[in-house]
Design a protein around this motif. Sequence first.
Motif, PDB file in Angstrom:
ATOM      1  N   TYR A   7      14.402   7.924   4.880  1.00 51.16           N
ATOM      2  CA  TYR A   7      14.248   8.970   3.869  1.00 51.16           C
ATOM      3  C   TYR A   7      12.908   9.648   4.089  1.00 51.16           C
ATOM      4  O   TYR A   7      11.893   8.977   4.312  1.00 51.16           O
ATOM      5  CB  TYR A   7      14.303   8.361   2.464  1.00 51.16           C
ATOM      6  CG  TYR A   7      14.562   9.353   1.361  1.00 51.16           C
ATOM      7  CD1 TYR A   7      15.862   9.621   0.932  1.00 51.16           C
ATOM      8  CD2 TYR A   7      13.519  10.039   0.754  1.00 51.16           C
ATOM      9  CE1 TYR A   7      16.114  10.535  -0.077  1.00 51.16           C
ATOM     10  CE2 TYR A   7      13.756  10.957  -0.265  1.00 51.16           C
ATOM     11  CZ  TYR A   7      15.059  11.206  -0.672  1.00 51.16           C
ATOM     12  OH  TYR A   7      15.307  12.101  -1.662  1.00 51.16           O
ATOM     13  N   PHE A   8      12.908  10.964   4.034  1.00 54.81           N
ATOM     14  CA  PHE A   8      11.683  11.743   4.240  1.00 54.81           C
ATOM     15  C   PHE A   8      11.095  12.164   2.892  1.00 54.81           C
ATOM     16  O   PHE A   8      11.826  12.595   1.997  1.00 54.81           O
ATOM     17  CB  PHE A   8      11.994  12.976   5.087  1.00 54.81           C
ATOM     18  CG  PHE A   8      10.891  14.019   5.069  1.00 54.81           C
ATOM     19  CD1 PHE A   8       9.789  13.882   5.905  1.00 54.81           C
ATOM     20  CD2 PHE A   8      10.951  15.107   4.209  1.00 54.81           C
ATOM     21  CE1 PHE A   8       8.768  14.832   5.889  1.00 54.81           C
ATOM     22  CE2 PHE A   8       9.934  16.051   4.179  1.00 54.81           C
ATOM     23  CZ  PHE A   8       8.842  15.914   5.026  1.00 54.81           C
ATOM     24  N   SER A   9       9.763  12.066   2.774  1.00 54.61           N
ATOM     25  CA  SER A   9       9.085  12.529   1.560  1.00 54.61           C
ATOM     26  C   SER A   9       7.818  13.267   1.961  1.00 54.61           C
ATOM     27  O   SER A   9       7.162  12.913   2.945  1.00 54.61           O
ATOM     28  CB  SER A   9       8.695  11.356   0.657  1.00 54.61           C
ATOM     29  OG  SER A   9       9.837  10.631   0.265  1.00 54.61           O
ATOM     30  N   GLN A  10       7.475  14.285   1.181  1.00 53.26           N
ATOM     31  CA  GLN A  10       6.206  14.998   1.400  1.00 53.26           C
ATOM     32  C   GLN A  10       5.304  14.762   0.197  1.00 53.26           C
ATOM     33  O   GLN A  10       5.735  14.914  -0.950  1.00 53.26           O
ATOM     34  CB  GLN A  10       6.439  16.492   1.596  1.00 53.26           C
ATOM     35  CG  GLN A  10       5.146  17.249   1.921  1.00 53.26           C
ATOM     36  CD  GLN A  10       5.401  18.641   2.490  1.00 53.26           C
ATOM     37  OE1 GLN A  10       6.543  19.071   2.621  1.00 53.26           O
ATOM     38  NE2 GLN A  10       4.338  19.349   2.847  1.00 53.26           N
ATOM     39  N   ILE A  11       4.070  14.355   0.474  1.00 54.68           N
ATOM     40  CA  ILE A  11       3.117  14.025  -0.590  1.00 54.68           C
ATOM     41  C   ILE A  11       1.909  14.961  -0.460  1.00 54.68           C
ATOM     42  O   ILE A  11       1.132  14.851   0.492  1.00 54.68           O
ATOM     43  CB  ILE A  11       2.672  12.545  -0.497  1.00 54.68           C
ATOM     44  CG1 ILE A  11       3.888  11.617  -0.607  1.00 54.68           C
ATOM     45  CG2 ILE A  11       1.645  12.225  -1.585  1.00 54.68           C
ATOM     46  CD1 ILE A  11       3.568  10.142  -0.422  1.00 54.68           C
ATOM     47  N   SER A  12       1.771  15.868  -1.429  1.00 61.60           N
ATOM     48  CA  SER A  12       0.704  16.878  -1.349  1.00 61.60           C
ATOM     49  C   SER A  12      -0.523  16.492  -2.143  1.00 61.60           C
ATOM     50  O   SER A  12      -1.637  16.887  -1.797  1.00 61.60           O
ATOM     51  CB  SER A  12       1.236  18.226  -1.871  1.00 61.60           C
ATOM     52  OG  SER A  12       2.405  18.581  -1.180  1.00 61.60           O
ATOM     53  N   THR A  13      -0.346  15.734  -3.222  1.00 59.15           N
ATOM     54  CA  THR A  13      -1.472  15.364  -4.079  1.00 59.15           C
ATOM     55  C   THR A  13      -1.378  13.896  -4.439  1.00 59.15           C
ATOM     56  O   THR A  13      -0.321  13.263  -4.269  1.00 59.15           O
ATOM     57  CB  THR A  13      -1.468  16.191  -5.388  1.00 59.15           C
ATOM     58  OG1 THR A  13      -0.325  15.793  -6.163  1.00 59.15           O
ATOM     59  CG2 THR A  13      -1.405  17.692  -5.109  1.00 59.15           C
ATOM     60  N   LEU A  14      -2.457  13.344  -4.987  1.00 61.44           N
ATOM     61  CA  LEU A  14      -2.445  11.947  -5.424  1.00 61.44           C
ATOM     62  C   LEU A  14      -1.400  11.708  -6.510  1.00 61.44           C
ATOM     63  O   LEU A  14      -0.812  10.630  -6.598  1.00 61.44           O
ATOM     64  CB  LEU A  14      -3.839  11.538  -5.926  1.00 61.44           C
ATOM     65  CG  LEU A  14      -4.888  11.306  -4.840  1.00 61.44           C
ATOM     66  CD1 LEU A  14      -6.281  11.203  -5.456  1.00 61.44           C
ATOM     67  CD2 LEU A  14      -4.581  10.043  -4.044  1.00 61.44           C
ATOM     68  N   ALA A  15      -1.158  12.745  -7.331  1.00 63.80           N
ATOM     69  CA  ALA A  15      -0.189  12.602  -8.426  1.00 63.80           C
ATOM     70  C   ALA A  15       1.239  12.449  -7.900  1.00 63.80           C
ATOM     71  O   ALA A  15       2.115  11.947  -8.602  1.00 63.80           O
ATOM     72  CB  ALA A  15      -0.279  13.805  -9.359  1.00 63.80           C
ATOM     73  N   ASP A  16       1.474  12.893  -6.643  1.00 59.01           N
ATOM     74  CA  ASP A  16       2.836  12.813  -6.077  1.00 59.01           C
ATOM     75  C   ASP A  16       3.150  11.443  -5.487  1.00 59.01           C
ATOM     76  O   ASP A  16       4.304  11.169  -5.145  1.00 59.01           O
ATOM     77  CB  ASP A  16       2.996  13.839  -4.930  1.00 59.01           C
ATOM     78  CG  ASP A  16       2.841  15.274  -5.413  1.00 59.01           C
ATOM     79  OD1 ASP A  16       3.047  15.502  -6.618  1.00 59.01           O
ATOM     80  OD2 ASP A  16       2.511  16.145  -4.586  1.00 59.01           O
ATOM     81  N   VAL A  17       2.145  10.611  -5.317  1.00 54.65           N
ATOM     82  CA  VAL A  17       2.314   9.390  -4.521  1.00 54.65           C
ATOM     83  C   VAL A  17       3.393   8.483  -5.092  1.00 54.65           C
ATOM     84  O   VAL A  17       4.359   8.119  -4.400  1.00 54.65           O
ATOM     85  CB  VAL A  17       0.976   8.633  -4.381  1.00 54.65           C
ATOM     86  CG1 VAL A  17       1.206   7.262  -3.726  1.00 54.65           C
ATOM     87  CG2 VAL A  17      -0.019   9.443  -3.561  1.00 54.65           C
ATOM     88  N   GLN A  18       3.240   8.107  -6.362  1.00 52.19           N
ATOM     89  CA  GLN A  18       4.106   7.076  -6.952  1.00 52.19           C
ATOM     90  C   GLN A  18       5.590   7.409  -6.833  1.00 52.19           C
ATOM     91  O   GLN A  18       6.384   6.612  -6.329  1.00 52.19           O
ATOM     92  CB  GLN A  18       3.726   6.899  -8.434  1.00 52.19           C
ATOM     93  CG  GLN A  18       4.504   5.837  -9.173  1.00 52.19           C
ATOM     94  CD  GLN A  18       3.852   4.471  -9.079  1.00 52.19           C
ATOM     95  OE1 GLN A  18       3.076   4.218  -8.172  1.00 52.19           O
ATOM     96  NE2 GLN A  18       4.167   3.613 -10.006  1.00 52.19           N
ATOM     97  N   GLU A  19       5.982   8.618  -7.286  1.00 55.69           N
ATOM     98  CA  GLU A  19       7.399   8.969  -7.294  1.00 55.69           C
ATOM     99  C   GLU A  19       7.977   9.024  -5.886  1.00 55.69           C
ATOM    100  O   GLU A  19       9.102   8.612  -5.639  1.00 55.69           O
ATOM    101  CB  GLU A  19       7.602  10.324  -7.989  1.00 55.69           C
ATOM    102  CG  GLU A  19       7.636  10.243  -9.495  1.00 55.69           C
ATOM    103  CD  GLU A  19       8.671   9.246  -9.998  1.00 55.69           C
ATOM    104  OE1 GLU A  19       9.860   9.389  -9.688  1.00 55.69           O
ATOM    105  OE2 GLU A  19       8.284   8.281 -10.688  1.00 55.69           O
ATOM    106  N   ASN A  20       7.189   9.560  -4.933  1.00 56.79           N
ATOM    107  CA  ASN A  20       7.698   9.690  -3.563  1.00 56.79           C
ATOM    108  C   ASN A  20       7.830   8.346  -2.859  1.00 56.79           C
ATOM    109  O   ASN A  20       8.766   8.128  -2.085  1.00 56.79           O
ATOM    110  CB  ASN A  20       6.790  10.625  -2.762  1.00 56.79           C
ATOM    111  CG  ASN A  20       7.075  12.080  -3.081  1.00 56.79           C
ATOM    112  OD1 ASN A  20       8.104  12.616  -2.701  1.00 56.79           O
ATOM    113  ND2 ASN A  20       6.182  12.710  -3.837  1.00 56.79           N
ATOM    114  N   VAL A  21       6.906   7.443  -3.122  1.00 56.84           N
ATOM    115  CA  VAL A  21       7.011   6.114  -2.510  1.00 56.84           C
ATOM    116  C   VAL A  21       8.252   5.396  -3.026  1.00 56.84           C
ATOM    117  O   VAL A  21       8.973   4.731  -2.272  1.00 56.84           O
ATOM    118  CB  VAL A  21       5.734   5.279  -2.779  1.00 56.84           C
ATOM    119  CG1 VAL A  21       5.974   3.806  -2.475  1.00 56.84           C
ATOM    120  CG2 VAL A  21       4.571   5.798  -1.941  1.00 56.84           C
TER     121      VAL A  21
END
Length: 1013
Positions: free
Chosen positions: A360-374
């Motif tokens: 699965y591919f995820s893009q993480i642009s900010t620290l706030a995006d980390v949790q949900e994308n992981v």
Amino acid sequence: AKYSGSQLLQKKYKEFEKSVRVEEIDGMKLVKNLAVKMEEVFRRKAEATRRLVEAAEEAHHQHEDNPDLQYEYFNAVLINEVDEEGNHVELGGEFMLEPNDHFNNLSVNLSLSVVQVPTNMYNKDPDIVNGVYWSEALNKVFVDNFERDPTLTWQYFGSAKGFFRQYPGVKWHPDEHGVIGFDCRNRKWYIQAATSPKDVVILVDVSGSMKGLRLTIARQTVSSILDTLGDDDFFNIIAYNQEIHYVEPCLNGTLVRADRANKDHFREHLDKLFAKGIGLLGEALTEAFTILNDFNQTGHGSVCSQAIMLVTDGATEMYDDVFEKYNWPERKVRIFPYLIGRESAFADNLKWMACANKGYFSQISTLADVQENVMRYLHVMSRPKVIDHEHDTVWTEAYVDSALNDKGGPSLMTTVAMPVFSTKNETNQGILLGVVGTDIPLQELMKLIPKHMLGIHGYAFAITNNGYILTHPDLRPLYQEGQKRRKPNYSSVDLSEVEWEDKDDILRNAMVNRKTGTFSMEVKKTVDRGRRVLKMHNDYYYTDIKGTPFSVGVALSRGHGKYFFRGNVSIEAGLRDLEQPDVALADEWTYCNIEEEHEHRHLTQIQAIKLFMTGRRPHLKCDRELIQEVLFDAVVTAPLEAYWTGLALNKSENSDKGVEIAFLGTRTGLSRTNLFVPADQLSNQDFLTAEDKEGVFNADHFPLWYKRAAEQVPGTFVYSMPFSTALENKSVVLASTAIQLLDDRKSPIVAAVGIQMKLEFFQRKFWTACRQCTALDGKCSISCDSEDINCYLIDNNGFILVTEEHSQTGLFFGEVEGAVMNKLLQMGSFKRITLYDYQALCKEYAGSSDSAFTLSDPFSAFKWLLTELHLKLYVVVSSLCGSVQLTLYTAQRPRGKTMMVPCDTEYPAFVSERTIKETTGNIECDGCMRSFVIQQIPSSNLFMVVVDNKCDCSSVPPSLKCDRLKFQKDRKKPESCHPFHPEENAMECGSATQLSSPLTAALLPLVAATVSR
């Protein structure tokens, strides 16, 4: 002897000698019965969880998602909150809360659940609102479960969308920053239930383009991935640029278990990463595939799912040659790329890697995006399990529930959890809806243990499939620093760290492999906060608990610990004497199970016994055998009440109130106490109260004064100064003696009696006796009043009870007279015993890691042990993988920040040899000869030491931290494994629908080939 009434009690038990029956305890039968009882408890909890699964899946099946759905639910943070005008805030309606003793007097609602939403998520997100709406159906099942089984505590549903539904309803409070960091999807019970065990290699790009914020986001991403790994998973982290760097160089080419200690160790190393150079991803992928393949073949890892987590800001090519060589066509290793940053120049290559390798591919642009994308990778890893529709039951290791603080601090729990799947037929993607679970307080298991059958030193314990302790009397999950805090690695203490005499792990490995059998060894058990030691020979009996990954064991000490006796008295006589005001029963022992039915919760144990034995509540679940024996003990010990009362009324006795309490305890947990002074005038107010944990009958141990008396010669008293008071006001002395039924070694110890007296009273008696001589004129040629000699009264562990210098009371004799103590050790009067503590916490000073100090002599070590509770023993790491030394810090404290770190410590204890009644010796120091004499005080554990005043006589084997990290103890793998499924939709791989047409064209042959196979 006079004030305790020991001779009277011995006489009373002797009167029943002919009518009682002594039996040898069958340890194997005992442990098998215990396993069956524990299995029943776990089965009931698992059934409650299964009912929640069925209700959740049915409710979701009936629900049609509505993106415009508006629904007011009870938000755990907002309930009962009002705005400035006094109106309830949105999602915060009026919610009835009442204190409930079953939930440790927390205010709860037994009719409804509440919903907690993580701070970083929107309360009214359509996905959350729809999930909350259909999961309302669980309220009815929560209530029904609790009515069926009143021993249940928290029940809950953790949604894959992030919300958490908890029953009973309770208000949640944010921290000082207004944040609630709890996300149910990060909890071990959720991860274990949602996915199969996995081996994971995390690749972190540290090339020059990753500098600044990107590297910060990458570190946080790796840390969040570590949060999602549990004790059944294995991992390693590799940083790459033009070279490959193992984040922990010691672990080159292998994987380690993802327990708390290992994950924390790697997190410390993440901070040392810095970005430079170019990134050669092909070599890093090759290394990752090689490790996973090699480690899988050893059979040590999860031997189930495998994954590579790729944290990078881009890939210049697809690396299909690497995948073709190592992963196609089976695609056993899933690839999860995390693109760091806002740029998408190389996104297509990373998307292709994910889709071509079931990831699965995820893009993480900010620290706030980390949790949900992981979190998204968990849904992919769970697909095979969902498609198989396997509701595997998982059980967690022991952990602390901070919400349920009992009298002794936070409660230890285990959780039983099951996954919840979508049963809608519209897709074969395999949709995980979430996980349901319920907590099981380990105190409930402790209540099943027949403590009266285990003897004074016996105990029961249980471990997980990984060898971690579920319950054991020597598990210490908390440490004291102003308040009780959790130790960092309290949930992963291995059985071999408390049963450390089993050097070859024979007992541990047999239990991990769920065998049934016996084992025997000599042990040294520490008591009195680690300051004293009891040596004994233990026989262990063990078996597995069916339906769980746990095993249970029982330890019985040889000698009196292997025998039990049965006496008989009439129910009327027993109940009459049991209801006397001076009688109490062990708080944590189960005579009657009053927790199982709501109507019995208000009863005391004595009330329940009376109702059961008189036939008024026949359906009460009580231990008739234990009750019969406790009634027998109540009758036999009853005369002591009149005896003590007579002493208290006799004005000529105890006129100076030197003796404060007389007390007794029996093998059935019955105790009697008599106060000779008013309660508010007691010198030690904590004694025989819940505050004095070692001094009362507990779920897993007899009182300390009982245990120590049992190891003395029958008829002799053991004297001691309680350490809880000795270092504070040095106010009291305890004296206790054991009561034996028969005059041989096989006789059970039936009771122990004792007194608490003022230290000043005890010392005065000693000095008076010292001045009485056998000379005709009554005068002494030499006495302790002489300035030429020093007199001491010490106990069998070398602690001073009486000395002319009051400040030395309670100290270890070696601190005051080191040369004399050393000589006593050389002569064999005392023996030094080395003890180990593998659960210690040590103070580490910032910047102290390159210094090393040597272990001082044992007496200053003991001084240090007493004053600092061995918190100054700490591990010094001289280099990254250098030797670890156990050192005693004796120099000036360095300035700077201190922190508590887990460490292994070695420390001494000292025990007198019983055979030596009197010894004299000489010590030469600086050409001066100093003499001393030591003599045992008859019928006691005390020694008088007289020393003349003529003269002034003022390493742990190294180990490698790398070795410890690498060392893999035996473990039993979870039986269930769902690594992949042929019907799995691998094209659902993260923004796959937006793949460019060339990449789609590149993927089609691969997918076609896989389908044809």
